[in-house]
Motif scaffolding. Structure first.
Motif, PDB file in Angstrom:
ATOM      1  N   GLN A 133       0.826  -1.199   0.000  1.00 38.63           N
ATOM      2  CA  GLN A 133       0.000   0.000   0.000  1.00 38.63           C
ATOM      3  C   GLN A 133       0.867   1.258   0.000  1.00 38.63           C
ATOM      4  OE1 GLN A 133      -3.690  -0.443   1.517  1.00 38.63           O
ATOM      5  NE2 GLN A 133      -3.865   1.521   2.525  1.00 38.63           N
ATOM      6  N   SER A 136       2.478   1.906  -3.271  1.00 46.25           N
ATOM      7  CA  SER A 136       1.577   2.466  -4.284  1.00 46.25           C
ATOM      8  C   SER A 136       1.519   3.982  -4.159  1.00 46.25           C
ATOM      9  CB  SER A 136       0.175   1.858  -4.163  1.00 46.25           C
ATOM     10  OG  SER A 136      -0.595   2.555  -3.230  1.00 46.25           O
ATOM     11  N   TYR A 137       1.748   4.515  -2.959  1.00 48.12           N
ATOM     12  CA  TYR A 137       1.698   5.965  -2.761  1.00 48.12           C
ATOM     13  C   TYR A 137       2.860   6.644  -3.491  1.00 48.12           C
ATOM     14  CZ  TYR A 137       2.148  10.467  -0.391  1.00 48.12           C
ATOM     15  OH  TYR A 137       2.288  11.805  -0.124  1.00 48.12           O
ATOM     16  N   ASP A 140       2.621   6.169  -7.259  1.00 50.52           N
ATOM     17  CA  ASP A 140       1.568   7.003  -7.850  1.00 50.52           C
ATOM     18  C   ASP A 140       2.011   8.467  -7.914  1.00 50.52           C
ATOM     19  OD1 ASP A 140       0.011   4.826  -8.217  1.00 50.52           O
ATOM     20  OD2 ASP A 140      -1.559   5.351  -6.765  1.00 50.52           O
ATOM     21  N   ARG A 172      -5.396   1.967  -3.236  1.00 52.14           N
ATOM     22  CA  ARG A 172      -4.471   2.846  -3.954  1.00 52.14           C
ATOM     23  C   ARG A 172      -4.539   4.249  -3.369  1.00 52.14           C
ATOM     24  NH1 ARG A 172      -3.579   0.750  -9.106  1.00 52.14           N
ATOM     25  NH2 ARG A 172      -3.727  -1.513  -8.934  1.00 52.14           N
ATOM     26  N   SER A 288      -7.732  -6.571  -5.518  1.00 55.21           N
ATOM     27  CA  SER A 288      -6.811  -5.473  -5.193  1.00 55.21           C
ATOM     28  C   SER A 288      -5.354  -5.918  -5.324  1.00 55.21           C
ATOM     29  CB  SER A 288      -7.088  -4.934  -3.788  1.00 55.21           C
ATOM     30  OG  SER A 288      -6.810  -5.913  -2.820  1.00 55.21           O
ATOM     31  N   TRP A 292      -2.845  -4.729  -8.380  1.00 52.24           N
ATOM     32  CA  TRP A 292      -1.587  -4.131  -7.900  1.00 52.24           C
ATOM     33  C   TRP A 292      -0.411  -4.775  -8.641  1.00 52.24           C
ATOM     34  CZ3 TRP A 292       3.260  -4.496  -6.094  1.00 52.24           C
ATOM     35  CH2 TRP A 292       3.792  -3.430  -5.382  1.00 52.24           C
ATOM     36  N   ASP A 295      -0.345  -3.570 -12.223  1.00 54.06           N
ATOM     37  CA  ASP A 295       0.048  -2.181 -12.466  1.00 54.06           C
ATOM     38  C   ASP A 295       1.468  -1.862 -12.007  1.00 54.06           C
ATOM     39  OD1 ASP A 295      -2.454  -1.890 -13.454  1.00 54.06           O
ATOM     40  OD2 ASP A 295      -3.279  -0.872 -11.702  1.00 54.06           O
ATOM     41  N   TYR A 296       1.928  -2.540 -10.953  1.00 51.82           N
ATOM     42  CA  TYR A 296       3.223  -2.159 -10.387  1.00 51.82           C
ATOM     43  C   TYR A 296       4.317  -3.192 -10.638  1.00 51.82           C
ATOM     44  CZ  TYR A 296       0.389   1.313  -7.963  1.00 51.82           C
ATOM     45  OH  TYR A 296      -0.473   2.346  -7.673  1.00 51.82           O
TER      46      TYR A 296
END
Lengths: 472, 540
Positions: A133, A136-137, A140, A172, A288, A292, A295-296
């Motif tokens: 989590q 993701s910060y 992003d 996210r 989720s 994740w 995307d990552y």
């Protein structure tokens, strides 16, 4: 603190009362939630919360620096520091023994003697979720999908928000942070739906998942040699149901609890066992996490933009790492690899023949069955406590000529039947119940929740079990 | 109304909480109460205690999935350990013999003897009822629970073993065992070996660990006794087994299909599937002697025996003889040894276990439990092989604590009381055949219930099993102790469950429940021993 504990049943209304008492003051209500999250997490063990604070603070500072520079090189360097810092924390606390033991084993193969001594490192609860989590910060922010927050409390709250800190759903930053800026509000319908969602989660956990675990699954997986092949089939099938009801129950309670404070958390499941291929399965299971990873990890690796061979490679890397994310062992890597191979085969078939457009019913059925069996068998690696036990389970699945299952009691059979019907039954059943529930008068709503509590008390196991995904 | 509308969620929660508390405190049937705490004497105190109790089930560092419940949890979940039950009483007392030797003993059953002159002499000496240096230990947890649950320890029933006739009984069950204990208390004689057979309750070695602890406090420790080659189920404790590598094939009598009947007296054997497989025994404590129990047969292989890095010898378990035979090899452990290790040189050595003993007076208490064991399965091992091995161990007492799984089978109509009785009788017969000097003690199963709503309905089959065990004990001249009565008799399990002494499966006690049962059992043995000494004193 466990969602299905008496502590949480006191904690949640208390925080609810306090939060809405100060809801008009934006900063104060965030502090209330942050402190509540700290209490929630530290009820298990206080010290690991320092790690959560470290991750949050480091990423808060790195994101702030990132926002102050437009130099792509510097921004890349800062996001790299964030990735290394977070994965370093995860690597040390979760994977140190795994790496050490693997090095000792590999050393033994090439004649280098490395003596392995188990390192007594405590794995902070929910660390894998926290790290994903918080990563993701910063990512992003680096990508420009989210602005760096000026408030340290915002970042800390995003990472430690108590409904989802332990086992997700992985939220996210680009989804959650804007919600912190909105005025606090909770409509009657949303509030009632949230309470029903929590009750739904408790029913799924305590009346289905735990009953299957205590009365069949745990016994079969502990001593497969003592059970007939029919019982082992029932045990493996039940585990497939148990893990879904266990984990989706957690997500239900997390989503419901967050909604009580006016926050929306993304859905994590969409009837995964209805999937007709593994690609669809991962769009329905632990959504989720799978998004994740997509995307990552998968897309940064190149996704499907390169050659077919590179696409397959990327799928395998993503799934094996996804497996190891679940547990620090090669058995979990194998579980991920099995799914990776399945996904690769699906892609190969599609590349060769194209995705089926209007397949006949029998082909749909066969495809569904093959997918379900693949998921079910792969779960054996996930659940068995060792490869030896996993192989015993697989051997036990071979028919032994004893066409009886005396340990599958009528109660277990009833739970299996209910769980199966609820999963494969009408998809809008819960929505219809929810629609009726939110329109009921307040005392009737409270009365129905009371009935659910009494039923749980009388039917559930004497002692509940922790959620399976807590350990990740 | 508009206030309620604006605060609808809060109002719903408030109504719900009030309804839960109100219903819980109301004089309604228990099943209708959402929270049991509000029915107690101090409802708010009890409720606050529940709220502020730290969560019991917390995840452990993971190497993949760790079961949240089930067997793993049964073995390790309990945090409310009243005693340091993982500690090894032998740990800190290392006195090792200065020499080592190796003796291989053939498979001959030691001559069964009646009470000879030596035995009578020792009985007479012990019977003098000398003041013992032993003082009963402080047992705060036990006293607390005994008072809270109103527990009374029933006496051990010791039938007369001499033919009925005029005058008092000349020999009762356990007399021989007690005379050996008496010698140990005076610091003389051989180790007093106790073999405790059972099911998962004994596999976990919790009840038996407490009995062992109490007996060794009073009579001294003669060592660890028999240990299996490796831990093979989560009930077992690591320090009561070797730390074995992964390539040992396990054969155990509770398996549905058995490859043969050679299981020694422990019901389990371990065969090295590769050269190089090893098992290590650590925490040797005061052990001076190690005995390796193995099967000599045509499929055997060589086994290296090491004390730390010193090779003590080699055992060749292979023979050209057509018949297989249970054997033991004895080694003296050099002083300062920290690890005793067995390493397979070839494929094939089949082992039963290792005995570690101090070679000095004291109690050696072996717990041999197999999860799921019934009276029937203990008759599975080859009779001659079983009796030979048990004879080689020469225990002073064999405790048989079965019946829990038999009762379960009975409730499912998968067996009959006659069948269970015949099986139990046959098993006790085997024990008595192995050594005529060995005393036997049958212990009843715990209460079993089924849960109906929030009610606990006692299973009547347990009482049938207890009665048949009494009959077998009487017939075979064994002592009998009713653990079911010690718990409080029929209907008592509900109290144990509400006091959080049982695990959620309602079959296995938690650590503190096990400790409580162990305390009661050891007290029953001590009381019977003291009575024996007093009687012997009167007679001398």
């Amino acid at each position: 603190m466990l969602f299905h504990s008496i502590q949480f049943m006191v904690f949640l209304p208390a925080v609810f009362l306090l939060y809405w008492a100060v809801a008009g003051h934006a900063a104060l209500r965030k502090w209330v939630l942050l402190l509540a999250s700290a209490v929630f997490y530290m009820a298990w063990n206080p010290l690991p919360f320092l790690i959560v604070l470290y991750c949050a603070t480091a990423d808060y500072l790195l994101a702030r620096w990132m926002s102050k520079t437009t130099d792509p090189g510097r921004r890349k360097w800062l996001v790299t520091v964030s990735v290394v810092s977070n994965l370093g924390v995860l690597g040390f606390f979760k994977y140190a023994n795994f790496f050490y033991e693997t090095a000792a084993t590999l050393g033994g193969w090439i004649g280098v003697r490395i003596v392995y001594h188990h390192l007594d490192i405590l794995l902070p609860i929910g660390l894998s979720f926290v790290v994903f989590q918080t990563l993701s910060y910063t990512i992003d922010v680096y990508r420009g999908d989210c602005e760096a927050r000026k408030s340290w409390v915002d970042v800390c709250l995003f990472i430690s928000f108590f409904p989802q800190i332990i086992a997700g759903p992985i939220v996210r930053a680009s989804w959650f942070m804007p919600q912190l800026d909105r005025p606090a509000s909770l409509t009657e319908i949303d509030g009632a739906a949230a309470l029903l969602r929590i009750a739904k989660g408790l029913v799924k956990k305590l009346l289905i998942a735990d009953l299957l675990a205590a009365n069949l699954v745990d016994r079969v997986f502990a001593n497969p040699g003592h059970y007939t092949s029919m019982e082992i089939w029932a045990g493996v099938f039940s585990y497939t149901l148990q893990i879904y009801y266990d984990f989706s129950a957690y997500s239900d309670i997390a989503i419901g609890a967050a909604a009580l404070f006016g926050y929306e958390i993304s859905e994590n499941f969409n009837r995964p066992y209805k999937a007709r291929d593994l690609t669809e399965f991962w769009k329905r299971w632990h959504i989720s996490l799978s998004t994740w990873l997509r995307d990552y990890l998968y897309i940064p690796l190149g996704g499907n933009r390169g050659s077919k061979l590179l696409t397959l490679r990327n799928v395998m890397i993503t799934m094996v790492l996804g497996g190891i994310w679940h547990g620090a062992s090669w058995r979990m890597a194998l579980w991920g690899a099995v799914h990776g191979v399945g996904l690769c085969l699906t892609r190969l078939v599609w590349w060769r023949f194209g995705p089926p457009k209007h397949p006949p019913w029998w082909r749909v059925s066969l495809s569904w069955l093959a997918t379900f069996l693949a998921v079910m068998f792969a779960r054996v690696f996930f659940r068995a406590e060792s490869m030896t036990l996993a192989s015993k389970i697989f051997r036990g699945l071979v028919p032994d000529g004893l066409w009886q299952a005396p340990n599958v009691t009528p109660r277990v059979m009833a739970v299996i039947a209910v769980a199966t019907i609820l999963h494969f039954g009408p998809s809008d059943l819960y929505t219809r119940v929810s629609t009726v529930f939110v329109r009921l008068p307040i005392p009737v709503r409270a009365g129905l929740l009371l009935v659910i509590a009494v039923v749980i008390k009388n039917v559930a196991n004497f002692e509940a079990q922790p959620f399976i995904y807590f350990q990740f | 109304m508009s206030f309620l509308k604006r605060h609808a969620t809060g109002a719903t929660l408030l109504f719900f909480i009030l309804a839960v508390v109100g219903l819980s405190a109301a004089p309604v049937p228990e099943w209708l109460r959402p929270l049991d705490d509000f029915a107690k004497e101090d409802p708010f105190g009890a409720f606050l205690a529940s709220v502020f109790t730290r969560p019991e089930s917390v995840p452990r560092p993971s190497q993949g999935y760790v079961a949240g419940g089930g067997a793993e949890a049964i073995a390790e979940e309990d945090q409310y350990v009243d005693y340091d039950s993982e500690s090894d009483p032998d740990e800190d007392q290392v006195e090792l013999a200065p020499h080592h030797d190796r003796v291989e003993v053939g498979g001959r059953t030691p001559t069964a003897q009646g009470l000879g002159l030596d035995d009578q002499a020792s009985t007479a000496t012990a019977g003098a009822a000398r003041p013992s240096k032993w003082t009963p230990p402080e047992r705060k947890a036990y006293d607390f629970w005994a008072k809270r649950l109103g527990l009374r320890v029933p006496p051990i029933v010791r039938p007369c073993r001499t033919p009925a006739g005029p005058g008092p009984c000349r020999e009762r069950a356990l007399d021989h065992f007690f005379s050996r204990l008496s010698d140990a208390e005076l610091g003389r004689g051989e180790p007093v070996r106790i073999v405790h057979y059972g099911d998962s309750l004994i596999a976990s070695d919790k009840i038996s660990d407490m009995v062992r602890r109490r007996l060794q406090e009073r009579f001294g420790s003669g060592g660890k006794g028999f240990l299996m080659i490796k831990k093979f189920n989560s009930f077992q404790r690591g320090y009561r087994t070797g730390d074995g590598s992964g390539g040992w094939r396990l054969d155990v009598i509770t398996q549905r299909v058995l490859r043969d009947r050679y299981f020694g007296y422990s019901g389990a054997s371990f065969t090295a599937q590769n050269a190089g497989e090893e098992t290590t025994f650590r925490r040797l404590g005061r052990s001076q002697v190690a005995e390796v129990y193995y099967l000599k047969d045509r499929k055997g292989g060589r086994l290296e025996v090491l004390a730390d890095k010193t090779v003590l010898g080699e055992i060749n378990t292979r023979t050209n003889a057509a018949t297989s035979e249970a054997m033991k090899a004895r080694f003296t452990i050099p002083p300062g040894t920290t690890e005793f290790k067995l390493r397979a040189v070839d494929y094939g050595p089949r082992l039963f276990g290792v005995v570690l003993e101090a070679d000095q007076p004291g109690v050696v208490y072996e717990s041999i439990g197999l999860p799921g064991a019934t009276s029937r399965v203990w008759n599975e091992p080859d009779r001659e092989d079983f009796e030979r091995q048990l004879g080689l161990r020469d225990p002073a007492l064999v405790i048989v604590m079965l019946g829990g799984n038999d009762g379960l089978m009975l409730s499912k109509e998968r067996t009959t009381t006659e069948r269970i009785e015949a099986d139990l009788d046959a098993f006790v017969g085997r024990i008595q055949e192995a050594s005529a000097k060995t005393d036997c003690l049958l212990v009843s199963p715990l209460e079993a219930v089924r849960k109906k709503g929030s009610q606990f309905i006692p299973k009547p089959e347990v009482l049938e099993v207890i009665e048949l065990e009494r009959r077998v004990a009487e017939r075979r001249g064994c002592a009998f102790w009713d653990m079911h009565a010690a718990m409080g008799g029929e209907g008592s399990l509900a109290k144990w469950v509400k006091s959080d002494l049982m695990l959620p499966d309602l079959i296995h006690p938690r650590n503190r429940g096990s400790n409580l049962l162990g305390e009661m059992m050891s007290e029953a043995i001590m009381d019977a021993y003291d009575e024996h000494r007093a009687r012997a004193g009167e007679g001398s």
